[in-house]
Design a protein around this motif. Structure first.
Motif, PDB file in Angstrom:
ATOM      1  N   ASN A   1       0.926  -1.009  -0.011  1.00 60.51           N
ATOM      2  CA  ASN A   1      -0.061  -0.121   0.688  1.00 60.51           C
ATOM      3  C   ASN A   1       0.785   1.014   0.345  1.00 60.51           C
ATOM      4  O   ASN A   1       1.944   1.291  -0.022  1.00 60.51           O
ATOM      5  CB  ASN A   1      -1.102  -0.325   0.828  1.00 60.51           C
ATOM      6  CG  ASN A   1      -2.021  -0.993   1.074  1.00 60.51           C
ATOM      7  OD1 ASN A   1      -2.899  -0.894   0.507  1.00 60.51           O
ATOM      8  ND2 ASN A   1      -1.491  -2.208   2.161  1.00 60.51           N
ATOM      9  N   GLY A   2       0.193   2.976  -0.628  1.00 67.39           N
ATOM     10  CA  GLY A   2       0.914   3.617  -0.745  1.00 67.39           C
ATOM     11  C   GLY A   2       1.805   3.851   0.702  1.00 67.39           C
ATOM     12  O   GLY A   2       1.103   3.573   2.252  1.00 67.39           O
ATOM     13  N   TYR A   3       2.610   4.542   1.273  1.00 66.29           N
ATOM     14  CA  TYR A   3       3.320   4.378   2.470  1.00 66.29           C
ATOM     15  C   TYR A   3       2.738   5.326   3.280  1.00 66.29           C
ATOM     16  O   TYR A   3       2.628   6.691   2.942  1.00 66.29           O
ATOM     17  CB  TYR A   3       5.050   5.003   2.007  1.00 66.29           C
ATOM     18  CG  TYR A   3       5.339   5.204   3.601  1.00 66.29           C
ATOM     19  CD1 TYR A   3       6.818   3.765   3.502  1.00 66.29           C
ATOM     20  CD2 TYR A   3       5.635   6.164   4.098  1.00 66.29           C
ATOM     21  CE1 TYR A   3       6.582   4.092   5.398  1.00 66.29           C
ATOM     22  CE2 TYR A   3       6.202   6.474   5.856  1.00 66.29           C
ATOM     23  CZ  TYR A   3       6.806   5.185   5.682  1.00 66.29           C
ATOM     24  OH  TYR A   3       7.984   5.569   7.387  1.00 66.29           O
ATOM     25  N   MET A   4       2.316   5.392   4.664  1.00 72.16           N
ATOM     26  CA  MET A   4       1.640   5.519   5.753  1.00 72.16           C
ATOM     27  C   MET A   4       3.115   5.248   6.567  1.00 72.16           C
ATOM     28  O   MET A   4       3.299   4.363   7.354  1.00 72.16           O
ATOM     29  CB  MET A   4       0.618   5.574   5.934  1.00 72.16           C
ATOM     30  CG  MET A   4      -0.528   5.778   5.186  1.00 72.16           C
ATOM     31  SD  MET A   4      -2.099   5.610   5.126  1.00 72.16           S
ATOM     32  CE  MET A   4      -2.180   6.476   7.067  1.00 72.16           C
ATOM     33  N   ASP A   5       3.606   6.100   7.571  1.00 69.34           N
ATOM     34  CA  ASP A   5       4.118   5.598   9.125  1.00 69.34           C
ATOM     35  C   ASP A   5       3.817   5.222  10.272  1.00 69.34           C
ATOM     36  O   ASP A   5       4.077   4.398  10.622  1.00 69.34           O
ATOM     37  CB  ASP A   5       5.292   7.164   9.676  1.00 69.34           C
ATOM     38  CG  ASP A   5       6.301   7.199  10.402  1.00 69.34           C
ATOM     39  OD1 ASP A   5       6.884   6.063   9.897  1.00 69.34           O
ATOM     40  OD2 ASP A   5       5.661   6.894  12.028  1.00 69.34           O
ATOM     41  N   GLU A   6       2.425   5.597  10.393  1.00 68.45           N
ATOM     42  CA  GLU A   6       1.431   3.958  11.102  1.00 68.45           C
ATOM     43  C   GLU A   6       1.731   2.751  11.052  1.00 68.45           C
ATOM     44  O   GLU A   6       1.710   1.585  11.964  1.00 68.45           O
ATOM     45  CB  GLU A   6       0.422   5.266  11.552  1.00 68.45           C
ATOM     46  CG  GLU A   6      -0.489   4.405  10.692  1.00 68.45           C
ATOM     47  CD  GLU A   6      -2.200   5.491  10.524  1.00 68.45           C
ATOM     48  OE1 GLU A   6      -2.222   4.628  11.682  1.00 68.45           O
ATOM     49  OE2 GLU A   6      -2.769   6.231  10.033  1.00 68.45           O
ATOM     50  N   TRP A   7       2.239   2.140   9.885  1.00 71.86           N
ATOM     51  CA  TRP A   7       1.887   1.293   8.837  1.00 71.86           C
ATOM     52  C   TRP A   7       3.457   0.512   9.006  1.00 71.86           C
ATOM     53  O   TRP A   7       3.151  -0.798   8.026  1.00 71.86           O
ATOM     54  CB  TRP A   7       1.162   0.858   7.787  1.00 71.86           C
ATOM     55  CG  TRP A   7      -0.606   1.015   8.389  1.00 71.86           C
ATOM     56  CD1 TRP A   7      -1.442   1.688   8.516  1.00 71.86           C
ATOM     57  CD2 TRP A   7      -1.371   0.597   9.436  1.00 71.86           C
ATOM     58  NE1 TRP A   7      -2.628   2.027   8.406  1.00 71.86           N
ATOM     59  CE2 TRP A   7      -2.549   1.027   9.614  1.00 71.86           C
ATOM     60  CE3 TRP A   7      -1.042  -0.722   9.980  1.00 71.86           C
ATOM     61  CZ2 TRP A   7      -3.623   0.362  10.889  1.00 71.86           C
ATOM     62  CZ3 TRP A   7      -1.689  -0.625  11.314  1.00 71.86           C
ATOM     63  CH2 TRP A   7      -3.080  -0.388  11.076  1.00 71.86           C
TER      64      TRP A   7
END
Length: 186
Positions: free
Chosen positions: A151-157
């Motif tokens: 998925n698109g990068y998200m710091d929380e994941w």
């Protein structure tokens, strides 16, 4: 009465199913045999998932495989995609999952640099992979990301924000075992 072995056809080729490897958000993955060669056949499903939204799953598998390969993530080769039956065939990576190592109390410390390298490669391409330890197989000292989800990068994941919580016997890992006693009791 002798039971007929279960088979699935992908792009006109018949695969004899050996055993279920896993059931995830997107499908069922089976160890299968075709002419003496072991592979993984994944059958996409459309079961509801309360924490994840899907578009076209089979197209996502194909797209995500290309994105992961482009990012330099070590994934098994995609051998075939059958759009009509919503099945994919990929190379089988023999070995145990990182999840099994953690569950049995085997240190995964030697594999942390490898998963962090994968995380850096993914982030550099604007991606996150699913860092849950069932998605990583250890083979000949290397870890393989055997899922194609990204998925698109998200710091929380990211690995350090979320994934690392499941790479040792943390409270999060223990809670997962309690909720999935069938897996934890094996």
């Amino acid at each position: 009465m002798v039971e007929k072995p279960m088979v699935l056809t992908v792009c006109g080729t018949t695969y004899r199913l050996i055993r279920l490897l896993g059931h995830g958000k997107g499908g069922y993955s089976y160890l299968a045999d075709c002419n003496g060669c072991q592979v993984v056949v994944k059958q996409i499903h459309h079961e509801p998932c309360d924490y994840y939204t899907f578009g076209n799953k089979i197209e996502a598998e194909r797209r995500d495989y290309r994105r992961l390969k482009g990012a330099g993530i070590r994934v098994p080769e995609m051998i075939a995609v059958d759009i009509d039956t919503e099945r994919i065939v990929k190379k089988y990576i023999e070995g145990e999952t990182v999840f099994e190592y953690v569950r049995r109390g085997i240190s995964v410390e030697p594999y942390l640099p490898q998963v962090r390298e994968m995380a850096a490669l993914a982030k550099a391409c604007g991606l996150n992979i699913d860092y849950f330890p069932t998605n990583f197989v250890v083979h000949d000292g290397l870890i393989w990301y055997v899922d194609y989800e990204c998925n698109g990068y998200m710091d929380e994941w990211s690995f350090d924000s979320w994934g690392v919580k499941y790479w040792s016997r943390t409270p999060e890992f223990e809670e997962y075992l309690r909720k999935h006693e069938k897996i934890g009791a094996q």
